[in-house]
Design a protein around this motif. Structure first.
Motif, PDB file in Angstrom:
ATOM      1  N   ASP A  14      56.222 -28.304  22.462  1.00  0.00           N
ATOM      2  CA  ASP A  14      55.900 -28.897  21.156  1.00  0.00           C
ATOM      3  C   ASP A  14      56.042 -27.824  20.079  1.00  0.00           C
ATOM      4  N   ARG A  15      55.929 -28.258  18.833  1.00  0.00           N
ATOM      5  CA  ARG A  15      55.835 -27.291  17.723  1.00  0.00           C
ATOM      6  C   ARG A  15      54.485 -27.490  17.044  1.00  0.00           C
ATOM      7  N   HIS A  16      53.994 -26.439  16.418  1.00  0.00           N
ATOM      8  CA  HIS A  16      52.774 -26.552  15.613  1.00  0.00           C
ATOM      9  C   HIS A  16      53.047 -27.528  14.460  1.00  0.00           C
TER      10      HIS A  16
ATOM     11  N   ARG B 152      62.405 -39.026  20.813  1.00  0.00           N
ATOM     12  CA  ARG B 152      63.269 -38.842  19.640  1.00  0.00           C
ATOM     13  C   ARG B 152      63.846 -37.415  19.624  1.00  0.00           C
ATOM     14  N   PHE B 153      62.982 -36.456  19.928  1.00  0.00           N
ATOM     15  CA  PHE B 153      63.433 -35.063  19.989  1.00  0.00           C
ATOM     16  C   PHE B 153      64.548 -34.905  21.027  1.00  0.00           C
ATOM     17  N   LYS B 154      64.373 -35.595  22.169  1.00  0.00           N
ATOM     18  CA  LYS B 154      65.399 -35.458  23.222  1.00  0.00           C
ATOM     19  C   LYS B 154      66.729 -36.012  22.730  1.00  0.00           C
TER      20      LYS B 154
ATOM     21  N   TYR C  72      67.725 -35.918  19.571  1.00  0.00           N
ATOM     22  CA  TYR C  72      68.250 -34.861  18.677  1.00  0.00           C
ATOM     23  C   TYR C  72      69.005 -33.838  19.522  1.00  0.00           C
ATOM     24  N   ARG C  73      68.353 -33.398  20.600  1.00  0.00           N
ATOM     25  CA  ARG C  73      68.949 -32.323  21.400  1.00  0.00           C
ATOM     26  C   ARG C  73      70.225 -32.800  22.102  1.00  0.00           C
ATOM     27  N   ARG C  74      70.235 -34.081  22.516  1.00  0.00           N
ATOM     28  CA  ARG C  74      71.455 -34.594  23.164  1.00  0.00           C
ATOM     29  C   ARG C  74      72.620 -34.559  22.181  1.00  0.00           C
TER      30      ARG C  74
ATOM     31  N   ALA D  59      69.365 -25.303   7.579  1.00  0.00           N
ATOM     32  CA  ALA D  59      68.151 -24.479   7.646  1.00  0.00           C
ATOM     33  C   ALA D  59      68.221 -23.493   8.806  1.00  0.00           C
ATOM     34  N   ALA D  60      68.771 -23.943   9.936  1.00  0.00           N
ATOM     35  CA  ALA D  60      68.757 -23.091  11.123  1.00  0.00           C
ATOM     36  C   ALA D  60      69.945 -22.138  11.160  1.00  0.00           C
ATOM     37  N   GLY D  61      71.084 -22.567  10.573  1.00  0.00           N
ATOM     38  CA  GLY D  61      72.319 -21.808  10.777  1.00  0.00           C
ATOM     39  C   GLY D  61      72.647 -20.800   9.692  1.00  0.00           C
TER      40      GLY D  61
ATOM     41  N   ASP E  46      71.050 -18.890   7.300  1.00  0.00           N
ATOM     42  CA  ASP E  46      70.395 -17.587   7.168  1.00  0.00           C
ATOM     43  C   ASP E  46      70.586 -16.716   8.407  1.00  0.00           C
ATOM     44  N   THR E  47      70.551 -17.317   9.578  1.00  0.00           N
ATOM     45  CA  THR E  47      70.691 -16.516  10.802  1.00  0.00           C
ATOM     46  C   THR E  47      72.096 -15.905  10.878  1.00  0.00           C
ATOM     47  N   LEU E  48      73.119 -16.703  10.534  1.00  0.00           N
ATOM     48  CA  LEU E  48      74.492 -16.185  10.592  1.00  0.00           C
ATOM     49  C   LEU E  48      74.705 -15.106   9.537  1.00  0.00           C
TER      50      LEU E  48
ATOM     51  N   ALA F 208      57.513 -20.626  16.710  1.00  0.00           N
ATOM     52  CA  ALA F 208      56.402 -20.812  17.651  1.00  0.00           C
ATOM     53  C   ALA F 208      56.575 -22.096  18.455  1.00  0.00           C
ATOM     54  N   HIS F 209      56.326 -21.998  19.761  1.00  0.00           N
ATOM     55  CA  HIS F 209      56.187 -23.204  20.581  1.00  0.00           C
ATOM     56  C   HIS F 209      54.699 -23.556  20.549  1.00  0.00           C
ATOM     57  N   CYS F 210      54.368 -24.810  20.853  1.00  0.00           N
ATOM     58  CA  CYS F 210      52.956 -25.189  20.826  1.00  0.00           C
ATOM     59  C   CYS F 210      52.626 -25.885  22.147  1.00  0.00           C
TER      60      CYS F 210
ATOM     61  N   LEU G 274      67.767 -13.284  24.979  1.00  0.00           N
ATOM     62  CA  LEU G 274      66.463 -13.168  24.312  1.00  0.00           C
ATOM     63  C   LEU G 274      66.479 -13.730  22.891  1.00  0.00           C
ATOM     64  N   VAL G 275      67.565 -13.414  22.156  1.00  0.00           N
ATOM     65  CA  VAL G 275      67.511 -13.638  20.700  1.00  0.00           C
ATOM     66  C   VAL G 275      67.588 -15.114  20.300  1.00  0.00           C
ATOM     67  N   TYR G 276      67.975 -15.976  21.213  1.00  0.00           N
ATOM     68  CA  TYR G 276      68.053 -17.401  20.865  1.00  0.00           C
ATOM     69  C   TYR G 276      66.817 -18.182  21.307  1.00  0.00           C
ATOM     70  N   GLY G 277      65.794 -17.495  21.777  1.00  0.00           N
ATOM     71  CA  GLY G 277      64.568 -18.177  22.152  1.00  0.00           C
ATOM     72  C   GLY G 277      64.590 -18.628  23.602  1.00  0.00           C
ATOM     73  N   PHE G 278      63.687 -19.577  23.917  1.00  0.00           N
ATOM     74  CA  PHE G 278      63.429 -19.888  25.335  1.00  0.00           C
ATOM     75  C   PHE G 278      63.186 -21.379  25.557  1.00  0.00           C
ATOM     76  N   GLY G 279      63.435 -21.780  26.797  1.00  0.00           N
ATOM     77  CA  GLY G 279      63.031 -23.113  27.258  1.00  0.00           C
ATOM     78  C   GLY G 279      63.775 -24.235  26.572  1.00  0.00           C
ATOM     79  N   ARG G 280      63.078 -25.344  26.384  1.00  0.00           N
ATOM     80  CA  ARG G 280      63.756 -26.546  25.878  1.00  0.00           C
ATOM     81  C   ARG G 280      63.920 -26.530  24.362  1.00  0.00           C
ATOM     82  N   ARG G 281      63.379 -25.492  23.708  1.00  0.00           N
ATOM     83  CA  ARG G 281      63.606 -25.374  22.261  1.00  0.00           C
ATOM     84  C   ARG G 281      64.602 -24.254  21.979  1.00  0.00           C
ATOM     85  N   LEU G 282      65.207 -23.742  23.027  1.00  0.00           N
ATOM     86  CA  LEU G 282      66.232 -22.697  22.879  1.00  0.00           C
ATOM     87  C   LEU G 282      67.245 -23.102  21.804  1.00  0.00           C
ATOM     88  N   CYS G 283      67.739 -22.124  21.062  1.00  0.00           N
ATOM     89  CA  CYS G 283      68.675 -22.431  19.970  1.00  0.00           C
ATOM     90  C   CYS G 283      69.882 -23.232  20.489  1.00  0.00           C
ATOM     91  N   PRO G 284      70.131 -24.427  19.922  1.00  0.00           N
ATOM     92  CA  PRO G 284      71.298 -25.196  20.379  1.00  0.00           C
ATOM     93  C   PRO G 284      72.599 -24.703  19.750  1.00  0.00           C
ATOM     94  N   GLY G 285      72.498 -23.794  18.746  1.00  0.00           N
ATOM     95  CA  GLY G 285      73.711 -23.371  18.028  1.00  0.00           C
ATOM     96  C   GLY G 285      74.258 -22.036  18.511  1.00  0.00           C
TER      97      GLY G 285
HETATM   98  C1  HEM Z   1      72.826 -15.527  15.333  1.00  0.00           C
HETATM   99  C2  HEM Z   1      72.506 -16.745  15.029  1.00  0.00           C
HETATM  100  C3  HEM Z   1      71.286 -17.481  15.498  1.00  0.00           C
HETATM  101  C4  HEM Z   1      70.147 -17.025  16.099  1.00  0.00           C
HETATM  102  C5  HEM Z   1      69.801 -15.597  16.490  1.00  0.00           C
HETATM  103  C6  HEM Z   1      69.293 -18.172  16.322  1.00  0.00           C
HETATM  104  C7  HEM Z   1      68.029 -18.106  16.911  1.00  0.00           C
HETATM  105  C8  HEM Z   1      67.209 -19.204  17.073  1.00  0.00           C
HETATM  106  C9  HEM Z   1      65.865 -19.138  17.619  1.00  0.00           C
HETATM  107  C10 HEM Z   1      65.153 -17.868  18.074  1.00  0.00           C
HETATM  108  C11 HEM Z   1      65.366 -20.406  17.628  1.00  0.00           C
HETATM  109  C12 HEM Z   1      63.991 -20.837  18.135  1.00  0.00           C
HETATM  110  C13 HEM Z   1      64.080 -21.033  19.647  1.00  0.00           C
HETATM  111  C14 HEM Z   1      62.753 -21.320  20.301  1.00  0.00           C
HETATM  112  O1  HEM Z   1      61.928 -22.040  19.721  1.00  0.00           O
HETATM  113  O2  HEM Z   1      62.505 -20.819  21.416  1.00  0.00           O
HETATM  114  C15 HEM Z   1      66.395 -21.279  17.095  1.00  0.00           C
HETATM  115  C16 HEM Z   1      66.251 -22.638  16.935  1.00  0.00           C
HETATM  116  C17 HEM Z   1      67.233 -23.463  16.428  1.00  0.00           C
HETATM  117  N1  HEM Z   1      68.525 -23.094  16.081  1.00  0.00           N
HETATM  118 FE1  HEM Z   1      69.286 -21.218  16.100  1.00  0.00          FE
HETATM  119  N2  HEM Z   1      69.925 -19.285  15.869  1.00  0.00           N
HETATM  120  C18 HEM Z   1      71.147 -18.923  15.360  1.00  0.00           C
HETATM  121  C19 HEM Z   1      72.114 -19.745  14.808  1.00  0.00           C
HETATM  122  C20 HEM Z   1      72.049 -21.115  14.794  1.00  0.00           C
HETATM  123  C21 HEM Z   1      73.105 -21.974  14.330  1.00  0.00           C
HETATM  124  C22 HEM Z   1      74.459 -21.503  13.802  1.00  0.00           C
HETATM  125  C23 HEM Z   1      72.658 -23.262  14.451  1.00  0.00           C
HETATM  126  C24 HEM Z   1      73.355 -24.557  14.148  1.00  0.00           C
HETATM  127  C25 HEM Z   1      74.598 -24.691  13.809  1.00  0.00           C
HETATM  128  C26 HEM Z   1      71.310 -23.204  14.987  1.00  0.00           C
HETATM  129  C27 HEM Z   1      70.513 -24.296  15.228  1.00  0.00           C
HETATM  130  C28 HEM Z   1      69.194 -24.219  15.663  1.00  0.00           C
HETATM  131  C29 HEM Z   1      68.300 -25.378  15.726  1.00  0.00           C
HETATM  132  C30 HEM Z   1      68.644 -26.813  15.337  1.00  0.00           C
HETATM  133  C31 HEM Z   1      67.075 -24.893  16.215  1.00  0.00           C
HETATM  134  C32 HEM Z   1      65.797 -25.704  16.465  1.00  0.00           C
HETATM  135  C33 HEM Z   1      65.750 -26.123  17.936  1.00  0.00           C
HETATM  136  C34 HEM Z   1      64.503 -26.889  18.334  1.00  0.00           C
HETATM  137  O3  HEM Z   1      63.477 -26.821  17.655  1.00  0.00           O
HETATM  138  O4  HEM Z   1      64.553 -27.564  19.378  1.00  0.00           O
HETATM  139  N3  HEM Z   1      70.976 -21.891  15.177  1.00  0.00           N
HETATM  140  N4  HEM Z   1      67.505 -20.530  16.769  1.00  0.00           N
END
Ligand code: HEM
Length: 448
Positions: free
Chosen positions: A32-34, A57-59, A61-63, A233-235, A237-239, A305-307, A365-376
């Motif tokens: 879950d999320r907080h 619904r979340f599942k 989204y992830r699909r 929002a997710a892509g 700033d990280t890129l 954060a996971h919850c 490590l940098v993309y997180g863990f488990g079922r909320r792992l970064c899908p991008g």
């Molecule tokens: C270097 C680039 C990126 C890094 C390091 C990164 C890292 C992360 C991390 C740490 C999380 C949280 C994972 C967790 O809760 O355990 C996350 C979530 C997420 N990321 Fe990325 N991310 C990157 C790029 C992207 C891109 C390009 C996209 C989409 C095009 C994306 C889409 C998402 C989404 C939608 C979530 C939320 C997933 C959820 O809550 O189930 N990310 N990312």
């Protein structure tokens, strides 16, 4: 580490093995999320990707995300990623070095808008970029820890709206509606393009055209909107954050830059062409730079954060339901036992050397863990790879000099927040030669 803050129990994990145990192996409890009273409940954001609970619904989204961003599907984005990388370099060649970070940020926004909605941004003051940035600002303000009393005393959410001091409730209502409207505009724009037959293929257009009965629930349209809306929002700033770190690392380490340029040249210069994503397998040193950029300054250093959804006991410790669990990604990628001399930017640490222990790939490590792992993650890596390769092929980055001609050593300063950005630093970015400038200019003319 565990503590109480603002009425919440928080656990911070520093070890990858513990993160795997809790967030991956016990994912049914920790996915879950907080959902804070102000930024979540009062603003009615239970369907937002970053707040949604681990439910059906979340599942969905992830699909949908997996359908578009799985390792083989991301190849559909290669040509867009390549042409965006070339536009970035062309823009950098035309801009002053002080505007390097503006170009980098805009390139990430441009690509995400294109793949999410098939929309091409205007270089300055783009309306949809403005909407997306306004949404982010509002969402950060509403979700800022410690800013809203109601987050510490959730009972306050039951105050009537008219009650003195309850203006946060009125704000939450207005902001919740505003955020919803901001995400509707690009979605409607993409739908209109589809109706008029002018839509460029995008995440939204492909999913709205999807002919799969399993996905077709009555609120499917709304599900696509929320999923596409999360990409910016997710892509972005990280890129952008990773590319800024890349430029910093190249500025401070000219010998690493030279070695990477030699590798890129060895693959492309005989054919006098720009790098493509097909070249990735032939550029192992650049792959090491990519890993080191992500390790040295992970863009989301504390992840999200996971919850926990129910009580749990781990190694004798009681973890109650609704505990926020953070993976301290930064600590994991700077663990001296795993990464000797962790503050040194050293891509060579990932080259296999005889008799030495292989250092762990930080991408685990940098993309997180488990079922909320970064899908991008796969999409992100191709993006970073082609941007770095194209920049190295065409540009040189050096330290700037002061008025006495002495080199300025740039300082690595980072912002705080969910995504950490490097502060702009002095450097000079120039085309490597007339030939390389001509190559990027010709490519630009050919693509117009
Ligand atoms: C270097 C680039 C990126 C890094 C390091 C990164 C890292 C992360 C991390 C740490 C999380 C949280 C994972 C967790 O809760 O355990 C996350 C979530 C997420 N990321 Fe990325 N991310 C990157 C790029 C992207 C891109 C390009 C996209 C989409 C095009 C994306 C889409 C998402 C989404 C939608 C979530 C939320 C997933 C959820 O809550 O189930 N990310 N990312």
């Amino acid at each position: 580490m565990s503590f109480h803050i603002l009425g919440r129990r928080v656990v911070i994990i520093d070890k990858p093995s513990v993160a795997e145990d809790l967030l991956t192996r016990r994912a049914l409890i920790y996915s879950d999320r907080h959902f804070p009273p102000m930024g979540g409940e009062l603003m009615k954001r239970e369907h937002n990707m970053f707040y949604i609970a681990y439910n059906d619904r979340f599942k969905t989204y992830r699909r949908l995300l997996h359908r578009e961003f799985n390792p083989s599907a991301v190849k559909n984005f290669w040509s867009t990623q390549q042409s965006e990388a070339r536009s970035l370099v062309s823009n950098i060649c035309q801009a002053d070095s002080e505007n390097l970070f503006v170009c980098v940020q805009r390139a990430a926004a441009s690509l995400i808008m294109k793949i999410s909605f098939g929309y091409t941004i205007d270089n300055d003051n783009d309306h949809f970029v403005f909407l997306a940035e306004s949404s982010l600002k509002l969402a950060y303000l509403a979700g800022a820890p410690g800013r809203w009393l109601v987050d510490s005393f959730p009972i306050l959410r039951f105050l009537p709206d008219w009650f003195p001091g309850a203006d946060f409730k009125r704000k939450a209502k207005i902001w919740g509606r505003k955020l919803d409207n901001l995400s509707i505009e690009p979605h409607h724009w993409a739908q209109k393009q589809m109706v008029s037959g002018t839509a460029e293929p995008s995440f939204t257009s492909r999913l709205l055209n999807l002919d799969d009965e399993r996905e077709r629930s009555p609120d499917y349209d709304d599900i696509v909107r929320h999923t596409a809306g999360s990409l910016y929002a997710a892509g972005v700033d990280t890129l952008a954050a990773s590319m800024k770190v890349f430029f910093y690392a190249m500025t401070c380490n000219p010998e690493i830059q030279r070695k990477a340029q030699e590798e890129v040249d060895s693959v492309t210069s005989a054919e006098r062409r720009l790098p493509t994503l097909e070249d990735r397998a032939s550029m192992p040193y650049l792959e090491c730079i990519l890993k080191e950029v992500l390790r040295w300054a992970p863009p989301a250093p504390m992840g999200l954060a996971h919850c926990s959804s129910s009580d749990d006991v781990y190694k004798g410790y009681f973890i109650p339901a609704k505990t926020s669990v953070y993976a301290n990604i930064w600590a994991m990628t700077h663990d001296e036992d795993e990464y000797p001399d962790p503050y040194l930017f050293n891509p060579d640490r990932f080259l296999a050397k005889e008799g030495e222990r292989q250092q762990k790939d930080p991408r685990g490590l940098v993309y997180g863990f488990g079922r909320r792992l970064c899908p991008g993650s796969h999409f992100a890596e191709f993006y970073l790879f082609i941007q770095m390769a194209t920049c190295l092929a065409i540009l040189d980055v050096f330290k700037d000099v002061d008025c006495n001609g002495v080199c300025i050593d740039p300082k690595a300063e980072f912002s705080t927040g969910l995504t950490t950005h490097m502060a702009p630093f002095p450097c000079i970015v120039k085309p490597r030669s007339r030939d390389s400038l001509a190559m990027i200019q010709n490519d630009h003319i050919a693509s117009c």
